[in-house]
Design a protein around this motif. Sequence first.
Motif, PDB file in Angstrom:
ATOM      1  N   SER A 140      11.967  61.550   1.961  1.00  0.00           N
ATOM      2  CA  SER A 140      11.446  62.157   3.190  1.00  0.00           C
ATOM      3  C   SER A 140      10.147  62.936   2.974  1.00  0.00           C
ATOM      4  O   SER A 140       9.503  63.340   3.946  1.00  0.00           O
ATOM      5  N   THR A 196       6.476  62.122   4.736  1.00  0.00           N
ATOM      6  CA  THR A 196       6.092  62.447   6.120  1.00  0.00           C
ATOM      7  C   THR A 196       6.195  63.942   6.417  1.00  0.00           C
ATOM      8  O   THR A 196       6.198  64.348   7.580  1.00  0.00           O
ATOM      9  N   LYS A 235       4.079  65.912   8.899  1.00  0.00           N
ATOM     10  CA  LYS A 235       4.461  65.868  10.316  1.00  0.00           C
ATOM     11  C   LYS A 235       5.742  66.670  10.565  1.00  0.00           C
ATOM     12  O   LYS A 235       5.809  67.502  11.470  1.00  0.00           O
ATOM     13  N   THR A 236       6.765  66.405   9.751  1.00  0.00           N
ATOM     14  CA  THR A 236       8.086  66.969  10.039  1.00  0.00           C
ATOM     15  C   THR A 236       8.199  68.462   9.747  1.00  0.00           C
ATOM     16  O   THR A 236       9.108  69.123  10.247  1.00  0.00           O
ATOM     17  N   SER A 237       7.281  69.004   8.926  1.00  0.00           N
ATOM     18  CA  SER A 237       7.339  70.436   8.612  1.00  0.00           C
ATOM     19  C   SER A 237       6.593  71.302   9.625  1.00  0.00           C
ATOM     20  O   SER A 237       6.603  72.532   9.511  1.00  0.00           O
ATOM     21  N   ASP A 244      14.834  70.127   4.263  1.00  0.00           N
ATOM     22  CA  ASP A 244      15.225  68.718   4.364  1.00  0.00           C
ATOM     23  C   ASP A 244      15.981  68.326   3.096  1.00  0.00           C
ATOM     24  O   ASP A 244      15.416  68.347   1.998  1.00  0.00           O
ATOM     25  N   THR A 283       7.817  71.375   2.089  1.00  0.00           N
ATOM     26  CA  THR A 283       9.040  71.712   2.836  1.00  0.00           C
ATOM     27  C   THR A 283       9.114  73.229   2.966  1.00  0.00           C
ATOM     28  O   THR A 283       8.221  73.970   2.566  1.00  0.00           O
TER      29      THR A 283
END
Length: 541
Positions: free
Chosen positions: A56, A59, A62-64, A193, A204
Amino acid sequence: MATEQTEVTVRDAGLWSAAVPLLESLVEDRVASRLTDGDATLWGADAEPEAAIRLSWTTLHKTSRPLIGEIETLRAQLRSDGIDRVVLAGMGGSSLAPEVITNTEGVSLTVLDTTDPDQVADALAGDLERTVVVVSSKSGTTVETDSHRRIFAKAFADTGIDAASRFVVVTDPGSPLAELARAQGYRKVFLADPNVGGRYSALTAFGLVPAGLAGADVARLLDQAAGVAPALGADSADNPALRLAAALGAAHAGGAEKVVLADSGSGIVGFGDWAEQLIAESTGKQGTGLLPVVAEGPDAPGFADAGGDATAVAVGEAVPGAAIAVSGPLGAQLLLWEYAVATAGRLLGINPFDQPDVEAAKRAARALLDHPDAPAATAEPTKVVGPVEVYAPEGSPAEGGLADVLRRFVDAASAAGRGYVSVQAYLDRITDASAAVLRAELARRTGSQVTFGWGPRFLHSTGQYHKGGHPNGVFLQLTGNVEDDIDVPDRPYSLGVLQLAQALGDGQVLAETGRPVLRLHLTDRAAGLAEVVRAVQELNE
C-alpha cells in the motif's frame, strides 16, 4: 541547495552498460506499473503471501492526505495547552523517517530510539510541562518503546501531570498498544495502514504524525512524492526508480555488494540513516543483498575511493567518485528509493518485505534478561587494557596491546574476501558522539568498507543484513559502564541491563552464525573511547 528536479544519473559508463539490459527487462515486464497496482507476484511464489499485504505504500501520497488535517488540529490543541515539545519513542521504521524529515525542516524533535540510560535521562530532563510523547510501534510490543512509555508515564505522574493527556499513539489497528491506549484514555490514537511494512512507512502516520506535530510541513512532503509518482509508475527507461534499481542490480551482479551513500548538497539532513534500513532490511537475506555504508561526505574514506566491491551513490549533485547520483526533494526521494529497492529485490531474487533474521537477536536478549547467570552474561574479559575490557572471539590470541587485538580482528575482514567491518556502539549518541569517528578512522586505515550503528537502534535497521546478508562481516561492539541507571516500571530490569542484554544477545547470534565478534567494554566511557581511537590510529603503524 536542494533541487526540486528528481532524477537518477549513472555516471559510470561501464556500470550503465551493464545496467541497460536489466532496465530493458524491467520495462518489458511492466514492473513499475504492476508494482503501483499492487501486484504481489513480482517476487515469486514464496514471497507472494507477504507481498500481498505490504504494497500500500505506492499510493500513500494520496491515501495519507486525511492525516494532514488531523495532525494540524492536534498540534493546535497541544499548543493552546502550552505543549510544544515533542518526544518520539519509536524504533527503526517508527523513528528514522521522522528524524530525517524534522532535521531537514529544521524543527525540533527529541527522538528516543535507544536503551542507554544517559540518553533517556537527557530526554526526561526536558520541560515535562511542555512535553507530549508520541509512542510509535507497528506491532505495539517493541520492548524499547514500551520501556520509554512506562518511564515517561511515571515521570509525568511524579510531576503531577495526567500522563494519559500527554501520550499520542501511532500503531497498527488491533495491536496491543492500540488496545492499551484506548483503555488508558490516551490523548489520541493514529491507526496506520497495516498493509505497509515499517521501512516503507515514511509517508504513513509513522512518519507524518511525529514530524507534523513537531512543525514539519508534511503536506509539502506528500506533494513532493505526488509530483514524482507518475514517473515512478511508468514502464519507461526514463523511470528514475527503474534506472537506480537496474544500476544497483548490475553492480551487485558484478561483485559490488555494498552501496556507499554520501550527501552531496541535497539539502536533506541524515537521508543515509533512513535509506540504510530500507536497503539492508529489504535486501540482506539468503546470503545475499546490498550493504549500505553511510559515509560522512563525498571526501570520506570508502566513497571517493570505493573499490570493486562497492558502488558510490551521491544523494544530491553528481560529484567526482560517484558512480550514481540521485537528486530530488525529500518526499520524492523517499518514494523513489522505496520503488527502487523493492525492484532491486526482484533482480536479486529475494523477498524485499520480510526480515527473517531480526527476531533471533530479540529472542537472545530476552533469554539473557530471564537468565542473567547465563555464560554470555558472566564471561570474563580476555584481557584488560586500562579502561577497556576486551572480550575477543573464541580462540583469538590475547597477546599485545589493544591495537594488536584490533589489527588481528579487522584482518579477518580482509581474509573473508571483500569483507566489511561493522562498528556497533551501545552507548549514548549525545555524550558519546565521538564514537562515530571510528567509521572513517577504520576505513582509512584498513581499506575495508566500514559501517557504524548506534545500538540497539541498528538492530531494527542493518541487523537483518548482518545475519542474513553476505557472510563476510566482522563486528566490533562497544559497550560501557552505566553510572546512573533507570529502572523500567513494572519490569524486572533496568535500561542498563536491557541495553547490555541486547548487545550480548546480538553478539551471541552473530557468533553462532560464524561472524567474528569483538566486544570492547568501556569501564570509563570517555577514557575508554579515547583509548580505542588511539588504538585504531595505530593500526597501520
